[in-house]
Scaffold this motif. Structure first.
Motif, PDB file in Angstrom:
ATOM      1  N   VAL A   1      -0.991  18.125 -16.633  1.00  0.00           N
ATOM      2  CA  VAL A   1      -2.458  17.929 -16.637  1.00  0.00           C
ATOM      3  C   VAL A   1      -2.853  16.361 -16.944  1.00  0.00           C
ATOM      4  CG1 VAL A   1      -2.899  20.184 -17.338  1.00  0.00           C
ATOM      5  CG2 VAL A   1      -2.602  18.682 -19.196  1.00  0.00           C
ATOM      6  N   ASP A   2      -3.999  16.035 -16.627  1.00  0.00           N
ATOM      7  CA  ASP A   2      -4.288  14.722 -16.771  1.00  0.00           C
ATOM      8  C   ASP A   2      -4.191  14.293 -18.092  1.00  0.00           C
ATOM      9  OD1 ASP A   2      -4.772  14.245 -14.299  1.00  0.00           O
ATOM     10  OD2 ASP A   2      -7.108  14.788 -14.191  1.00  0.00           O
ATOM     11  N   GLY A   3      -4.544  15.168 -19.168  1.00  0.00           N
ATOM     12  CA  GLY A   3      -4.505  14.920 -20.550  1.00  0.00           C
ATOM     13  C   GLY A   3      -3.115  14.366 -21.239  1.00  0.00           C
ATOM     14  N   PHE A   4      -2.230  14.781 -20.303  1.00  0.00           N
ATOM     15  CA  PHE A   4      -0.688  14.469 -20.679  1.00  0.00           C
ATOM     16  C   PHE A   4      -0.372  13.186 -19.943  1.00  0.00           C
ATOM     17  CE2 PHE A   4       0.397  19.131 -21.228  1.00  0.00           C
ATOM     18  CZ  PHE A   4      -0.133  19.108 -22.641  1.00  0.00           C
ATOM     19  N   THR A   5      -0.785  12.519 -19.033  1.00  0.00           N
ATOM     20  CA  THR A   5      -0.444  11.422 -18.310  1.00  0.00           C
ATOM     21  C   THR A   5      -1.475  10.213 -18.361  1.00  0.00           C
ATOM     22  OG1 THR A   5      -1.654  12.240 -16.277  1.00  0.00           O
ATOM     23  CG2 THR A   5       0.766  12.703 -16.713  1.00  0.00           C
ATOM     24  N   MET A   6      -0.867   9.068 -18.066  1.00  0.00           N
ATOM     25  CA  MET A   6      -1.831   8.069 -18.147  1.00  0.00           C
ATOM     26  C   MET A   6      -1.171   6.757 -17.244  1.00  0.00           C
ATOM     27  SD  MET A   6      -3.463   5.793 -21.372  1.00  0.00           S
ATOM     28  CE  MET A   6      -4.328   7.199 -21.990  1.00  0.00           C
ATOM     29  N   ALA A   7      -1.707   5.931 -16.552  1.00  0.00           N
ATOM     30  CA  ALA A   7      -1.253   4.819 -15.975  1.00  0.00           C
ATOM     31  C   ALA A   7      -0.422   3.952 -16.909  1.00  0.00           C
ATOM     32  CB  ALA A   7      -2.226   4.001 -15.094  1.00  0.00           C
ATOM     33  N   THR A   8       0.419   3.105 -16.690  1.00  0.00           N
ATOM     34  CA  THR A   8       1.146   2.251 -17.532  1.00  0.00           C
ATOM     35  C   THR A   8       0.246   0.983 -17.519  1.00  0.00           C
ATOM     36  OG1 THR A   8       2.303   1.010 -15.626  1.00  0.00           O
ATOM     37  CG2 THR A   8       3.402   2.934 -16.731  1.00  0.00           C
ATOM     38  N   PRO A   9       0.223   0.148 -18.874  1.00  0.00           N
ATOM     39  CA  PRO A   9      -0.481  -0.775 -19.243  1.00  0.00           C
ATOM     40  C   PRO A   9      -0.372  -1.994 -18.124  1.00  0.00           C
ATOM     41  CG  PRO A   9       0.832  -0.394 -21.031  1.00  0.00           C
ATOM     42  CD  PRO A   9       1.161   0.657 -19.971  1.00  0.00           C
ATOM     43  N   LEU A  10       0.722  -2.342 -17.555  1.00  0.00           N
ATOM     44  CA  LEU A  10       0.892  -3.151 -16.227  1.00  0.00           C
ATOM     45  C   LEU A  10       0.027  -2.729 -15.327  1.00  0.00           C
ATOM     46  CD1 LEU A  10       4.361  -4.147 -16.537  1.00  0.00           C
ATOM     47  CD2 LEU A  10       2.775  -5.792 -16.907  1.00  0.00           C
ATOM     48  N   ASP A  11       0.112  -1.606 -14.770  1.00  0.00           N
ATOM     49  CA  ASP A  11      -0.750  -1.082 -13.696  1.00  0.00           C
ATOM     50  C   ASP A  11      -2.146  -1.063 -14.008  1.00  0.00           C
ATOM     51  OD1 ASP A  11      -1.149   0.194 -11.337  1.00  0.00           O
ATOM     52  OD2 ASP A  11      -0.522   2.276 -11.836  1.00  0.00           O
ATOM     53  N   VAL A  12      -2.597  -0.585 -15.229  1.00  0.00           N
ATOM     54  CA  VAL A  12      -3.888  -0.697 -15.536  1.00  0.00           C
ATOM     55  C   VAL A  12      -4.429  -2.062 -15.341  1.00  0.00           C
ATOM     56  CG1 VAL A  12      -5.574  -0.399 -17.485  1.00  0.00           C
ATOM     57  CG2 VAL A  12      -3.791   1.251 -16.906  1.00  0.00           C
ATOM     58  N   TYR A  13      -3.833  -3.058 -15.859  1.00  0.00           N
ATOM     59  CA  TYR A  13      -4.163  -4.582 -16.104  1.00  0.00           C
ATOM     60  C   TYR A  13      -4.498  -5.060 -14.676  1.00  0.00           C
ATOM     61  CZ  TYR A  13      -5.456  -8.706 -18.714  1.00  0.00           C
ATOM     62  OH  TYR A  13      -6.091  -9.723 -18.985  1.00  0.00           O
ATOM     63  N   LYS A  14      -3.308  -4.955 -13.861  1.00  0.00           N
ATOM     64  CA  LYS A  14      -3.311  -5.245 -12.521  1.00  0.00           C
ATOM     65  C   LYS A  14      -4.452  -4.832 -11.721  1.00  0.00           C
ATOM     66  CE  LYS A  14      -0.160  -5.854  -8.724  1.00  0.00           C
ATOM     67  NZ  LYS A  14       1.232  -5.711  -7.934  1.00  0.00           N
ATOM     68  N   HIS A  15      -4.651  -3.728 -11.803  1.00  0.00           N
ATOM     69  CA  HIS A  15      -5.879  -3.087 -10.796  1.00  0.00           C
ATOM     70  C   HIS A  15      -7.072  -2.965 -11.321  1.00  0.00           C
ATOM     71  CE1 HIS A  15      -2.045  -1.061  -9.140  1.00  0.00           C
ATOM     72  NE2 HIS A  15      -2.887  -1.388  -8.125  1.00  0.00           N
ATOM     73  N   ASP A  16      -7.261  -3.508 -12.401  1.00  0.00           N
ATOM     74  CA  ASP A  16      -8.572  -3.380 -13.313  1.00  0.00           C
ATOM     75  C   ASP A  16      -8.970  -4.783 -13.381  1.00  0.00           C
ATOM     76  OD1 ASP A  16      -8.509  -0.946 -13.352  1.00  0.00           O
ATOM     77  OD2 ASP A  16      -8.617  -0.579 -15.501  1.00  0.00           O
ATOM     78  N   ILE A  17      -8.313  -5.854 -13.333  1.00  0.00           N
ATOM     79  CA  ILE A  17      -8.640  -7.114 -13.784  1.00  0.00           C
ATOM     80  C   ILE A  17      -9.408  -7.780 -12.799  1.00  0.00           C
ATOM     81  CG2 ILE A  17      -6.876  -8.541 -12.921  1.00  0.00           C
ATOM     82  CD1 ILE A  17      -8.533  -9.065 -16.055  1.00  0.00           C
ATOM     83  N   GLY A  18      -9.402  -7.330 -11.601  1.00  0.00           N
ATOM     84  CA  GLY A  18     -10.060  -7.927 -10.357  1.00  0.00           C
ATOM     85  C   GLY A  18     -11.621  -7.726 -10.403  1.00  0.00           C
ATOM     86  N   ALA A  19     -11.977  -6.605 -11.077  1.00  0.00           N
ATOM     87  CA  ALA A  19     -13.278  -6.191 -11.381  1.00  0.00           C
ATOM     88  C   ALA A  19     -14.066  -6.355 -12.581  1.00  0.00           C
ATOM     89  CB  ALA A  19     -13.777  -4.840 -10.742  1.00  0.00           C
ATOM     90  N   GLN A  20     -13.164  -6.623 -13.708  1.00  0.00           N
ATOM     91  CA  GLN A  20     -13.694  -6.535 -15.138  1.00  0.00           C
ATOM     92  C   GLN A  20     -12.837  -7.836 -15.727  1.00  0.00           C
ATOM     93  OE1 GLN A  20     -12.629  -3.020 -17.118  1.00  0.00           O
ATOM     94  NE2 GLN A  20     -13.068  -1.685 -15.518  1.00  0.00           N
ATOM     95  N   LEU A  21     -13.726  -8.186 -16.820  1.00  0.00           N
ATOM     96  CA  LEU A  21     -13.037  -9.246 -17.533  1.00  0.00           C
ATOM     97  C   LEU A  21     -11.900  -8.659 -18.598  1.00  0.00           C
ATOM     98  CD1 LEU A  21     -16.201 -11.148 -19.057  1.00  0.00           C
ATOM     99  CD2 LEU A  21     -14.761 -11.680 -17.180  1.00  0.00           C
ATOM    100  N   SER A  22     -11.083  -9.704 -19.152  1.00  0.00           N
ATOM    101  CA  SER A  22      -9.843  -9.122 -19.952  1.00  0.00           C
ATOM    102  C   SER A  22     -10.373  -8.341 -20.908  1.00  0.00           C
ATOM    103  CB  SER A  22      -8.942 -10.479 -20.142  1.00  0.00           C
ATOM    104  OG  SER A  22      -9.747 -11.493 -20.988  1.00  0.00           O
ATOM    105  N   THR A  23     -11.362  -8.734 -21.800  1.00  0.00           N
ATOM    106  CA  THR A  23     -11.805  -8.051 -22.820  1.00  0.00           C
ATOM    107  C   THR A  23     -12.172  -6.665 -22.686  1.00  0.00           C
ATOM    108  OG1 THR A  23     -14.171  -8.979 -22.473  1.00  0.00           O
ATOM    109  CG2 THR A  23     -12.648 -10.293 -24.131  1.00  0.00           C
ATOM    110  N   GLN A  24     -12.758  -6.307 -21.427  1.00  0.00           N
ATOM    111  CA  GLN A  24     -12.886  -4.937 -20.945  1.00  0.00           C
ATOM    112  C   GLN A  24     -11.780  -4.332 -20.520  1.00  0.00           C
ATOM    113  OE1 GLN A  24     -15.797  -6.691 -17.870  1.00  0.00           O
ATOM    114  NE2 GLN A  24     -17.380  -5.611 -18.697  1.00  0.00           N
ATOM    115  N   VAL A  25     -10.766  -4.865 -19.911  1.00  0.00           N
ATOM    116  CA  VAL A  25      -9.662  -4.233 -19.419  1.00  0.00           C
ATOM    117  C   VAL A  25      -9.032  -3.712 -20.855  1.00  0.00           C
ATOM    118  CG1 VAL A  25      -7.506  -4.382 -18.310  1.00  0.00           C
ATOM    119  CG2 VAL A  25      -9.446  -5.431 -17.385  1.00  0.00           C
ATOM    120  N   LEU A  26      -8.729  -4.573 -21.564  1.00  0.00           N
ATOM    121  CA  LEU A  26      -8.112  -4.114 -22.938  1.00  0.00           C
ATOM    122  C   LEU A  26      -8.886  -3.122 -23.800  1.00  0.00           C
ATOM    123  CD1 LEU A  26      -7.112  -7.792 -24.120  1.00  0.00           C
ATOM    124  CD2 LEU A  26      -5.728  -6.147 -23.085  1.00  0.00           C
TER     125      LEU A  26
END
Length: 347
Positions: free
Chosen positions: A170-195
């Protein structure tokens, strides 16, 4: 009878393959412990299962080849291949993904080339790369949420049901890896928001930094015991640092160095995967070039490629280059000096 011609000096090494592989297994235990503490039972289950499949597959192939099974299994190399895959695969990876990865590693990448000492590519990374390319959904959506991220952590029975019972995590057990999150979110957010994402904790990346530090400690133990040398890990990490500082100094555009070092499979790759004695470069200068190439490719693929982590691809690409590297980094024969160049006009 033809004899192998080797230059002096000749020394007898006390380390046997089985003993070396046993130390490698022991050195990974701190990292496996941290994976279990922060991400649940998944990696421990995968590790035990992959080792069992690897040993069984190697025994079956040896029997088909008419080779002595016990003699070759006692070198512990099949167990190490299964161990590395168990540590590398996602905690909730389905059992059949583990089986495919192990069979490809043992049968195709190792035994098909003649067994230990004959394989040109790292067997574990061949198996990992094949399942990553072939089953991208199963390999990217089954990473466990870290402890303390506000998500539930399944117990042992629940994890067994997910891995072997065909139950979707279930979604509550899984999560994207930090490298994946940062790589895909940094294009639309600032680093402080991604973190602010739950995958990142107060230090670097929740749970991942402790896993990497544990593998770092195990790798340093192997260096201290002279199981491996410092050349490949040091040059790999140095090249990764140089690439990150040169191209990724702006954290609002690219993943920062701290996350590259402590939020992926960097330390596992640097000390336990890239240092494979069969598929890696052999000379000291060659090891420096080999490790630096892996570090540079690791940053390039992570930053501009399609995959958030790239240890497998970077190692396999540099495996291709090993014969070339070894050819141009051969050490001089002991007792011989480099020929002096005579200036024109001098006799």
């Amino acid at each position: 009878m033809a004899f192998l011609r080797l230059s002096s000096p000749h020394a007898h090494g006390p380390q046997r393959t089985s003993r070396v592989m046993l130390w490698v297994i022991l050195a990974t235990l701190p990292g496996l412990l941290m994976q279990t503490v922060f991400f649940g039972w998944g990696n421990l289950i995968n590790t035990i299962f992959c080792i069992a499949v690897a040993v069984g597959a190697e025994a079956a192939i040896l029997a088909l080849r008419g080779r002595p099974i016990g003699f070759f299994l006692r070198d512990n190399t099949a167990a190490v291949t299964g161990l590395l895959l168990g540590l590398s695969l996602p905690p909730f990876a389905p059992w059949w993904v583990c089986v495919v990865a192990v069979l490809v590693a043992i049968v195709l990448a190792k035994q098909l080339y003649g067994g230990l000492g004959s394989n040109p590519f790292n067997p574990a990374m061949v198996g990992y790369a094949l399942v990553l390319v072939s089953f991208p959904v199963a390999m990217t959506t089954t990473w466990a949420s870290p402890l303390g991220a506000g998500s539930a952590t399944p117990d042992l029975l629940q994890t067994l049901a997910i891995n072997f019972g065909g139950i979707d995590p279930v979604d509550g057990f899984t999560m994207a890896t930090p490298l994946d999150v940062y790589k895909h979110d940094i294009g639309a957010q600032l680093s402080t928001q991604v973190l602010q994402h739950p995958a990142f904790g107060d230090f670097v990346a929740r749970g991942w930094e402790w896993v990497n530090l544990a593998f770092l400690a195990g790798g340093l133990l192997l260096i201290a015991l002279r199981i491996i040398t410092w050349h490949i890990p040091a040059s790999l990490l140095a090249a990764l640092c140089v690439m990150s500082l040169a191209f990724g100094w702006d954290a609002d555009r690219y993943t920062p160095l701290s996350i590259h070092l402590l939020a992926g499979a960097t330390m596992l790759g640097a000390f336990f995967i890239a240092t494979d004695p069969v598929s890696a470069a052999t000379s000291r200068r060659g090891k420096l070039v080999y490790g630096a190439g892996i570090g540079a490719l690791l940053y390039i693929i992570r930053t501009w490629g399609s995959y958030p982590d790239a240890i497998a691809f970077a190692v396999l690409l540099m495996n291709f280059a090993v014969p070339f590297i070894d050819h141009y980094t051969q050490p001089r024969t002991y007792g011989h000096k480099k020929a002096r160049r005579v200036k024109p006009g001098n006799s």
